[in-house]
Design a protein around this motif. Structure first.
Motif, PDB file in Angstrom:
ATOM      1  N   ILE A 177      57.140  46.124  49.568  1.00 50.30           N
ATOM      2  CA  ILE A 177      58.503  45.619  49.525  1.00 50.30           C
ATOM      3  C   ILE A 177      58.441  45.164  48.144  1.00 50.30           C
ATOM      4  O   ILE A 177      57.533  44.924  47.200  1.00 50.30           O
ATOM      5  CB  ILE A 177      58.478  44.488  50.366  1.00 50.30           C
ATOM      6  N   ASP A 178      59.862  45.082  47.704  1.00 46.28           N
ATOM      7  CA  ASP A 178      60.153  45.198  46.260  1.00 46.28           C
ATOM      8  C   ASP A 178      59.383  43.891  45.551  1.00 46.28           C
ATOM      9  O   ASP A 178      59.143  44.178  44.317  1.00 46.28           O
ATOM     10  CB  ASP A 178      61.579  45.386  45.967  1.00 46.28           C
ATOM     11  N   ASP A 179      59.362  42.756  46.205  1.00 47.52           N
ATOM     12  CA  ASP A 179      58.880  41.686  45.557  1.00 47.52           C
ATOM     13  C   ASP A 179      57.378  41.569  45.318  1.00 47.52           C
ATOM     14  O   ASP A 179      57.059  40.754  44.773  1.00 47.52           O
ATOM     15  CB  ASP A 179      59.275  40.368  46.124  1.00 47.52           C
ATOM     16  N   LYS A 180      56.700  42.577  45.984  1.00 46.19           N
ATOM     17  CA  LYS A 180      55.507  42.753  45.600  1.00 46.19           C
ATOM     18  C   LYS A 180      54.899  43.845  44.809  1.00 46.19           C
ATOM     19  O   LYS A 180      53.610  43.952  44.646  1.00 46.19           O
ATOM     20  CB  LYS A 180      54.594  42.871  47.152  1.00 46.19           C
ATOM     21  N   GLU A 181      55.776  44.415  44.094  1.00 50.92           N
ATOM     22  CA  GLU A 181      55.538  45.265  43.131  1.00 50.92           C
ATOM     23  C   GLU A 181      54.842  45.055  42.185  1.00 50.92           C
ATOM     24  O   GLU A 181      53.685  45.632  41.820  1.00 50.92           O
ATOM     25  CB  GLU A 181      56.682  45.975  42.476  1.00 50.92           C
ATOM     26  N   GLU A 182      54.910  43.915  41.457  1.00 53.70           N
ATOM     27  CA  GLU A 182      53.882  43.633  40.462  1.00 53.70           C
ATOM     28  C   GLU A 182      52.642  43.101  40.944  1.00 53.70           C
ATOM     29  O   GLU A 182      51.474  43.262  40.151  1.00 53.70           O
ATOM     30  CB  GLU A 182      54.404  42.534  39.747  1.00 53.70           C
ATOM     31  N   THR A 183      52.373  42.763  41.971  1.00 53.59           N
ATOM     32  CA  THR A 183      51.217  42.401  42.869  1.00 53.59           C
ATOM     33  C   THR A 183      50.197  43.731  42.719  1.00 53.59           C
ATOM     34  O   THR A 183      49.072  43.516  42.519  1.00 53.59           O
ATOM     35  CB  THR A 183      51.442  41.620  44.038  1.00 53.59           C
ATOM     36  N   VAL A 184      50.863  44.482  43.388  1.00 54.07           N
ATOM     37  CA  VAL A 184      50.215  45.903  43.589  1.00 54.07           C
ATOM     38  C   VAL A 184      49.971  46.514  42.507  1.00 54.07           C
ATOM     39  O   VAL A 184      48.556  47.166  42.168  1.00 54.07           O
ATOM     40  CB  VAL A 184      50.934  46.872  44.532  1.00 54.07           C
ATOM     41  N   LYS A 185      50.761  46.572  41.211  1.00 51.42           N
ATOM     42  CA  LYS A 185      50.668  47.267  40.069  1.00 51.42           C
ATOM     43  C   LYS A 185      49.438  46.665  39.346  1.00 51.42           C
ATOM     44  O   LYS A 185      48.311  47.221  38.747  1.00 51.42           O
ATOM     45  CB  LYS A 185      51.582  47.060  39.145  1.00 51.42           C
ATOM     46  N   LYS A 186      49.243  45.180  39.399  1.00 50.90           N
ATOM     47  CA  LYS A 186      48.169  44.581  38.686  1.00 50.90           C
ATOM     48  C   LYS A 186      46.670  45.013  39.504  1.00 50.90           C
ATOM     49  O   LYS A 186      45.497  45.189  39.049  1.00 50.90           O
ATOM     50  CB  LYS A 186      48.145  42.880  38.837  1.00 50.90           C
ATOM     51  N   ALA A 187      46.790  45.130  41.062  1.00 50.14           N
ATOM     52  CA  ALA A 187      45.534  45.469  41.630  1.00 50.14           C
ATOM     53  C   ALA A 187      45.114  47.032  41.312  1.00 50.14           C
ATOM     54  O   ALA A 187      44.023  47.148  41.103  1.00 50.14           O
ATOM     55  CB  ALA A 187      45.749  45.491  43.052  1.00 50.14           C
ATOM     56  N   VAL A 188      46.094  47.936  41.026  1.00 47.38           N
ATOM     57  CA  VAL A 188      46.076  49.142  40.747  1.00 47.38           C
ATOM     58  C   VAL A 188      45.291  49.039  39.278  1.00 47.38           C
ATOM     59  O   VAL A 188      44.202  49.881  38.794  1.00 47.38           O
ATOM     60  CB  VAL A 188      47.245  50.174  40.672  1.00 47.38           C
ATOM     61  N   THR A 189      45.882  48.628  38.431  1.00 49.65           N
ATOM     62  CA  THR A 189      45.559  48.575  36.863  1.00 49.65           C
ATOM     63  C   THR A 189      44.053  47.721  36.611  1.00 49.65           C
ATOM     64  O   THR A 189      43.266  48.304  35.964  1.00 49.65           O
ATOM     65  CB  THR A 189      46.362  47.862  36.068  1.00 49.65           C
ATOM     66  N   ASP A 190      43.778  46.669  37.720  1.00 48.58           N
ATOM     67  CA  ASP A 190      42.737  46.006  37.420  1.00 48.58           C
ATOM     68  C   ASP A 190      41.421  46.634  37.858  1.00 48.58           C
ATOM     69  O   ASP A 190      40.256  46.552  37.633  1.00 48.58           O
ATOM     70  CB  ASP A 190      42.741  44.695  38.528  1.00 48.58           C
ATOM     71  N   ALA A 191      41.673  47.715  38.899  1.00 46.48           N
ATOM     72  CA  ALA A 191      40.766  48.680  39.615  1.00 46.48           C
ATOM     73  C   ALA A 191      40.376  49.765  38.413  1.00 46.48           C
ATOM     74  O   ALA A 191      39.452  50.701  38.880  1.00 46.48           O
ATOM     75  CB  ALA A 191      41.277  49.359  40.843  1.00 46.48           C
ATOM     76  N   GLY A 192      41.052  49.768  37.358  1.00 41.95           N
ATOM     77  CA  GLY A 192      40.742  50.902  36.237  1.00 41.95           C
ATOM     78  C   GLY A 192      41.783  52.049  36.680  1.00 41.95           C
ATOM     79  O   GLY A 192      41.287  53.101  35.978  1.00 41.95           O
ATOM     80  N   LEU A 193      42.734  52.045  37.047  1.00 45.39           N
ATOM     81  CA  LEU A 193      43.597  53.119  37.283  1.00 45.39           C
ATOM     82  C   LEU A 193      44.528  53.168  36.543  1.00 45.39           C
ATOM     83  O   LEU A 193      45.379  52.045  36.241  1.00 45.39           O
ATOM     84  CB  LEU A 193      43.874  53.227  38.859  1.00 45.39           C
ATOM     85  N   LYS A 194      45.346  54.279  36.085  1.00 45.74           N
ATOM     86  CA  LYS A 194      46.328  54.233  35.396  1.00 45.74           C
ATOM     87  C   LYS A 194      47.713  54.850  35.960  1.00 45.74           C
ATOM     88  O   LYS A 194      47.572  55.620  36.892  1.00 45.74           O
ATOM     89  CB  LYS A 194      46.243  55.461  34.298  1.00 45.74           C
ATOM     90  N   ILE A 195      48.743  53.868  36.105  1.00 41.87           N
ATOM     91  CA  ILE A 195      49.790  54.109  36.681  1.00 41.87           C
ATOM     92  C   ILE A 195      50.599  55.214  36.141  1.00 41.87           C
ATOM     93  O   ILE A 195      50.876  55.411  34.812  1.00 41.87           O
ATOM     94  CB  ILE A 195      50.706  52.762  36.573  1.00 41.87           C
ATOM     95  N   LEU A 196      51.083  56.262  36.909  1.00 38.13           N
ATOM     96  CA  LEU A 196      51.738  57.450  36.592  1.00 38.13           C
ATOM     97  C   LEU A 196      53.427  57.352  36.825  1.00 38.13           C
ATOM     98  O   LEU A 196      54.117  57.903  35.899  1.00 38.13           O
ATOM     99  CB  LEU A 196      51.188  58.663  36.989  1.00 38.13           C
ATOM    100  N   GLU A 197      53.450  56.828  37.967  1.00 37.35           N
ATOM    101  CA  GLU A 197      54.921  56.960  38.321  1.00 37.35           C
ATOM    102  C   GLU A 197      55.070  55.659  39.544  1.00 37.35           C
ATOM    103  O   GLU A 197      54.264  55.465  40.129  1.00 37.35           O
ATOM    104  CB  GLU A 197      55.238  58.121  38.988  1.00 37.35           C
ATOM    105  N   VAL A 198      56.359  55.079  39.220  1.00 34.59           N
ATOM    106  CA  VAL A 198      56.714  54.060  40.277  1.00 34.59           C
ATOM    107  C   VAL A 198      58.254  54.626  40.779  1.00 34.59           C
ATOM    108  O   VAL A 198      58.919  54.802  40.065  1.00 34.59           O
ATOM    109  CB  VAL A 198      56.874  52.788  39.878  1.00 34.59           C
TER     110      VAL A 198
END
Length: 320
Positions: free
Chosen positions: A284-305
């Motif tokens: 859900i849109d208000d959780k976007e930043e939370t998931v982004k942080k989890a993704v980057t904290d895991a060492g992954l690079k965000i390609l696209e949202v």
């Protein structure tokens, strides 16, 4: 199988109270009919695929309870207990009319009632169609996904699923080995194979997913050796993680709630190959930043949202 349906006319504010009180009589799994619009939280939790058009709330609710006719339950005695419980409740809360109707129904009358809301539809150039509808002549040359979701799993109609499908179409190659977490009816894994993936594995917590996946594989002529399925919690169960395998997937998909994606991401990074793609949705849109942080904290690079309605999909990759 035939059932006795006990249907109570009440008011929306008394739904939970009545359900709780009648639970003590052995009546479980109430079917609720009202006109209360779904909240954003309910939409997030339910991933509602099939829903009638919402009408203005009139405060009226109907609660239906089902009792198998071949059980030893004395229906007359049960009805007497229900009436007594409702009368007792009137002494301390408003339950509205509180009238009771009793009738006989069969599985198809209520378990499959959702079918009247589910019809063929398009996701871009993909046609999604249930088994009870015919493919139109003009659609016979299109890619077609035959899907019967059953009563517990998605149809592809929800925005979260569509976001994932578009990303799959972009990233799947003939060499793709895909892992689908929370596979449900198997839509994402089946479509990845239709788009040319080499193989797919699905995991789910619900044992009912196995039968749903099997039926949808058959409907779409997916060979059994292309898609394997296992039940278990990949976040907490080492046995499931081991069985799934490590660093062997080109794509991992997870169309799950944001609150699950956060603990899942640091686990699933070990299933991805170096350079592998991680496609998430259900955010859900208000959780976007939370998931982004989890993704980057895991060492992954965000390609696209990507976005559709109030929903978000985040696609990332594991560094080489």
């Amino acid at each position: 199988m035939k059932w006795t349906r006990i249907r109570i006319k009440t008011i929306t504010s008394a739904e939970d109270i009545i359900i709780s009180e009648l639970y003590d009589l052995g009546l479980e799994g109430a079917q609720i009919e009202d006109k209360i619009p779904l909240s954003a939280l309910e939409k997030e939790q339910m991933f509602v695929d099939i829903a009638p058009l919402e009408e203005e709330d009139d405060g009226i609710a109907y609660l239906s309870f089902f009792v198998e006719e071949d059980t030893e339950t004395d229906i007359d005695e049960l009805l007497s207990q229900v009436k007594e419980a409702l009368e007792d409740m009137r002494n301390w809360c408003d339950i509205g009319e509180g009238s009771i109707t009793v009738d006989e129904t069969e599985d198809l009358d209520w378990i499959n009632n959702w079918k009247k809301y589910f019809h063929q539809f398009y996701i871009d150039d993909l046609l999604v169609i249930p088994s009870w509808e015919e493919v139109k002549e003009e659609d016979k040359g299109k890619m077609i996904l035959h899907i019967d979701p059953g009563t517990a799993f998605g149809t592809g109609m929800h925005e979260t699923t569509q976001l994932c499908i578009r990303q799959l179409k972009k990233y799947v190659t003939p060499k793709t080995r895909l892992l689908d977490i929370g596979t449900g009816s198997g839509i994402l894994a089946i479509l990845s194979l239709m788009y040319g993936a080499e193989s797919a594995v699905g995991t789910d917590l619900d044992p009912c997913a196995e039968e749903a996946v099997k039926e949808n594989m058959e409907s779409n002529q997916i060979p059994q050796d292309k898609f394997s399925m296992m039940i278990g919690n990949i976040i907490t169960e080492k046995e499931v993680q081991d069985k799934v395998g490590y660093e062997c997937y080109d794509i991992v998909t997870a169309n799950i709630l944001a609150d699950v994606l956060v603990p899942l991401t640091p686990v699933i990074v070990h299933q991805l190959k170096k350079g592998g793609i991680y496609i998430t949705s259900g955010i859900i849109d208000d959780k976007e930043e939370t998931v982004k942080k989890a993704v980057t904290d895991a060492g992954l690079k965000i390609l696209e949202v990507t976005y559709q309605g109030e929903w978000v999909s985040i696609t990332a990759c594991k560094p080489q």
